[in-house]
Scaffold this motif. Structure first.
Motif, PDB file in Angstrom:
ATOM      1  N   GLU A   6      -0.295  -4.193  -8.437  1.00  0.00           N
ATOM      2  CA  GLU A   6       0.312  -2.953  -7.980  1.00  0.00           C
ATOM      3  C   GLU A   6       1.474  -3.258  -7.042  1.00  0.00           C
ATOM      4  O   GLU A   6       2.550  -2.654  -7.130  1.00  0.00           O
ATOM      5  N   ASN A   7       1.277  -4.229  -6.147  1.00  0.00           N
ATOM      6  CA  ASN A   7       2.320  -4.631  -5.205  1.00  0.00           C
ATOM      7  C   ASN A   7       3.582  -5.068  -5.947  1.00  0.00           C
ATOM      8  O   ASN A   7       4.691  -4.582  -5.675  1.00  0.00           O
ATOM      9  N   SER A   8       3.429  -5.987  -6.901  1.00  0.00           N
ATOM     10  CA  SER A   8       4.596  -6.531  -7.596  1.00  0.00           C
ATOM     11  C   SER A   8       5.269  -5.482  -8.476  1.00  0.00           C
ATOM     12  O   SER A   8       6.502  -5.449  -8.584  1.00  0.00           O
ATOM     13  N   ASN A   9       4.483  -4.595  -9.079  1.00  0.00           N
ATOM     14  CA  ASN A   9       5.067  -3.560  -9.932  1.00  0.00           C
ATOM     15  C   ASN A   9       5.819  -2.512  -9.121  1.00  0.00           C
ATOM     16  O   ASN A   9       6.874  -2.037  -9.545  1.00  0.00           O
ATOM     17  N   THR A  39       0.199   2.861 -14.140  1.00  0.00           N
ATOM     18  CA  THR A  39      -1.207   3.207 -14.297  1.00  0.00           C
ATOM     19  C   THR A  39      -2.053   1.941 -14.209  1.00  0.00           C
ATOM     20  O   THR A  39      -1.539   0.831 -14.254  1.00  0.00           O
ATOM     21  N   THR A  40      -3.363   2.115 -14.085  1.00  0.00           N
ATOM     22  CA  THR A  40      -4.241   0.948 -13.983  1.00  0.00           C
ATOM     23  C   THR A  40      -4.353   0.208 -15.313  1.00  0.00           C
ATOM     24  O   THR A  40      -4.581  -0.998 -15.338  1.00  0.00           O
ATOM     25  N   HIS A  41      -4.201   0.953 -16.420  1.00  0.00           N
ATOM     26  CA  HIS A  41      -4.219   0.339 -17.748  1.00  0.00           C
ATOM     27  C   HIS A  41      -3.221   1.081 -18.634  1.00  0.00           C
ATOM     28  O   HIS A  41      -2.773   2.178 -18.295  1.00  0.00           O
ATOM     29  N   LEU A  49      -4.751  -5.035  -6.931  1.00  0.00           N
ATOM     30  CA  LEU A  49      -3.841  -4.654  -5.848  1.00  0.00           C
ATOM     31  C   LEU A  49      -2.578  -5.507  -5.805  1.00  0.00           C
ATOM     32  O   LEU A  49      -1.495  -5.012  -5.482  1.00  0.00           O
ATOM     33  N   MET A  50      -2.696  -6.777  -6.151  1.00  0.00           N
ATOM     34  CA  MET A  50      -1.519  -7.646  -6.145  1.00  0.00           C
ATOM     35  C   MET A  50      -0.544  -7.238  -7.258  1.00  0.00           C
ATOM     36  O   MET A  50       0.676  -7.262  -7.058  1.00  0.00           O
ATOM     37  N   ILE A  71      -5.239   2.172   1.440  1.00  0.00           N
ATOM     38  CA  ILE A  71      -4.036   1.828   0.705  1.00  0.00           C
ATOM     39  C   ILE A  71      -3.416   0.542   1.232  1.00  0.00           C
ATOM     40  O   ILE A  71      -3.274   0.349   2.434  1.00  0.00           O
ATOM     41  N   HIS A  72      -3.070  -0.368   0.303  1.00  0.00           N
ATOM     42  CA  HIS A  72      -2.521  -1.668   0.687  1.00  0.00           C
ATOM     43  C   HIS A  72      -1.005  -1.736   0.524  1.00  0.00           C
ATOM     44  O   HIS A  72      -0.361  -2.582   1.129  1.00  0.00           O
ATOM     45  N   ASN A  73      -0.441  -0.884  -0.310  1.00  0.00           N
ATOM     46  CA  ASN A  73       0.983  -0.979  -0.617  1.00  0.00           C
ATOM     47  C   ASN A  73       1.765   0.221  -0.093  1.00  0.00           C
ATOM     48  O   ASN A  73       2.711   0.695  -0.727  1.00  0.00           O
ATOM     49  N   LEU A  74       1.373   0.661   1.082  1.00  0.00           N
ATOM     50  CA  LEU A  74       1.966   1.855   1.681  1.00  0.00           C
ATOM     51  C   LEU A  74       3.464   1.690   1.920  1.00  0.00           C
ATOM     52  O   LEU A  74       4.233   2.640   1.773  1.00  0.00           O
ATOM     53  N   GLU A  75       3.891   0.490   2.295  1.00  0.00           N
ATOM     54  CA  GLU A  75       5.306   0.292   2.645  1.00  0.00           C
ATOM     55  C   GLU A  75       6.225   0.593   1.471  1.00  0.00           C
ATOM     56  O   GLU A  75       7.312   1.159   1.652  1.00  0.00           O
ATOM     57  N   TYR A  76       5.820   0.227   0.263  1.00  0.00           N
ATOM     58  CA  TYR A  76       6.667   0.471  -0.897  1.00  0.00           C
ATOM     59  C   TYR A  76       6.741   1.965  -1.214  1.00  0.00           C
ATOM     60  O   TYR A  76       7.808   2.486  -1.552  1.00  0.00           O
TER      61      TYR A  76
END
Length: 360
Positions: free
Chosen positions: A125-128, A87-89, A122-123, A151-156
């Protein structure tokens, strides 16, 4: 966020899966388990009791505890299923209630929870997402980060989908991912809140909206739509902001608007946190709420009930959304990720009228 006794249960089951202990072989004593897992005797006894009730182990009085013969007992030997929640928070605002609903439902069904947050970054989100992939989760409950953007993390997420890992989204969606979602009807909520301010006779109203999340866009569009229906041009009375501006630029812009000669008499805020900010700035400027300024928030959060005056706000199901999300992800995990459009839920918000609004 497993309970200690669940970790003990999972490890003992894993001993059987890996063959560390064979059927009818004696496992460590209570004292040895306490030392091995660094837990209390109560925790060990709870784990042993649960395993014994499920016939995974058996105890011989005066001899010790042994692994059952799994095949003979027709037991399905498996590891605990893990559900990732991103989640965001986590610890503030409405999120403890959402997570409480998720957590209690998952634990009732013997699922484990891997919880993390992005801080709407977003970064992060990427690492998580990368971390959750490494843990080989069985399902994911995701609140999109900056959902108004591409969406920036589509690959995951596509990687999870290719591995048949169910994904459901809460509060917002990523249009590029076809998956069930549980959201508030933010557009309708925006219309209802605006309609109420107008019904109180407020003509000079302002909307304050976060525009890097789709929730804010939808609430703003509801505000604009209702203003246009009532032939009240809203364009000059909309204040927008980004997540990063909440503690820097936004307070100054609100203060400027409230000091203006044409200051609004009613304000609809993106959420209750922003409404609380408006209230404090208004107090600093010696404006009375609701005599000089009516304020409406969104989410009916705990903040709304402790503010003075108490805040008029649109509802959010919070804990119910968490429970519904957990039930849905369990269903998808158990049925091979087969879902239908009817699995998605759009909650209808309601206006809770309190003391922060009054007729103009």
């Amino acid at each position: 966020m497993k309970y200690k006794y669940e970790e003990v249960i999972e490890q003992i089951i894993n001993w059987a899966i890996t063959g560390k202990y064979k059927p009818n072989e004696k496992i460590p004593t209570e004292y040895e388990l306490m030392s091995l897992f660094k837990v209390s005797r109560h925790t060990v006894r709870k784990a042993i009791s649960d395993l014994e009730s499920q016939q995974y182990i058996y105890t011989i009085q005066g001899s010790g505890t042994y692994l059952s013969d799994w095949k003979q007992n027709n037991l399905y030997l498996k590891k605990t299923k893990n559900v990732g929640v991103l989640t965001t928070h986590i610890s503030n605002y409405i999120f403890p209630d959402i997570i409480k609903g998720i957590e209690s439902t998952l634990y009732d069904e013997s699922f484990s929870l891997l919880l993390s947050s992005t801080n709407n970054n977003l970064m992060l989100e990427n690492s998580n997402l990368r971390n959750l992939l490494a843990h080989k989760i069985d399902g994911l409950i995701l609140e999109p980060t900056k959902s108004a953007y591409q969406i920036h993390n589509l690959e995951y997420l596509n990687s999870m989908i290719s591995q048949n890992v169910p994904i459901i989204m809460i509060n917002a969606t990523y249009s590029a991912i076809k998956t069930p979602s549980l959201c508030i009807d933010d557009f309708t909520g925006g219309k209802i809140a605006t309609e109420y301010l107008l019904s109180l006779g407020h003509k000079n109203i302002m909307g304050i909206f976060k525009v890097d999340d789709s929730q804010g866009i939808h609430r703003m569009n509801g505000f604009i739509t209702k203003c246009l229906e009532k032939e009240i041009p809203p364009s000059s009375e909309i204040l927008t902001y980004l997540s990063e501006e909440v503690e820097t630029i936004l307070p100054q812009r609100i203060k400027y608007a409230l000091k203006s000669k044409k200051r609004p008499t009613g304000i609809f805020c993106y959420n209750d946190e922003i409404a609380y900010m408006v209230l404090n700035i208004a107090h600093d400027l010696k404006l009375k709420i609701p005599e000089d300024l009516s304020i409406i928030g969104f989410d009916d959060s705990p903040i709304s009930k402790i503010m003075e005056p108490k805040l008029t706000s649109m509802t959010h199901p919070k804990e119910k959304m968490g429970r519904d999300a957990a039930k849905l992800i369990i269903k998808l995990i158990n049925n091979g990720n087969h879902f239908e459009e009817s699995d998605s839920i759009l909650y209808e918000p309601e206006l809770i009228i309190r003391n922060s609004t009054k007729p103009h």
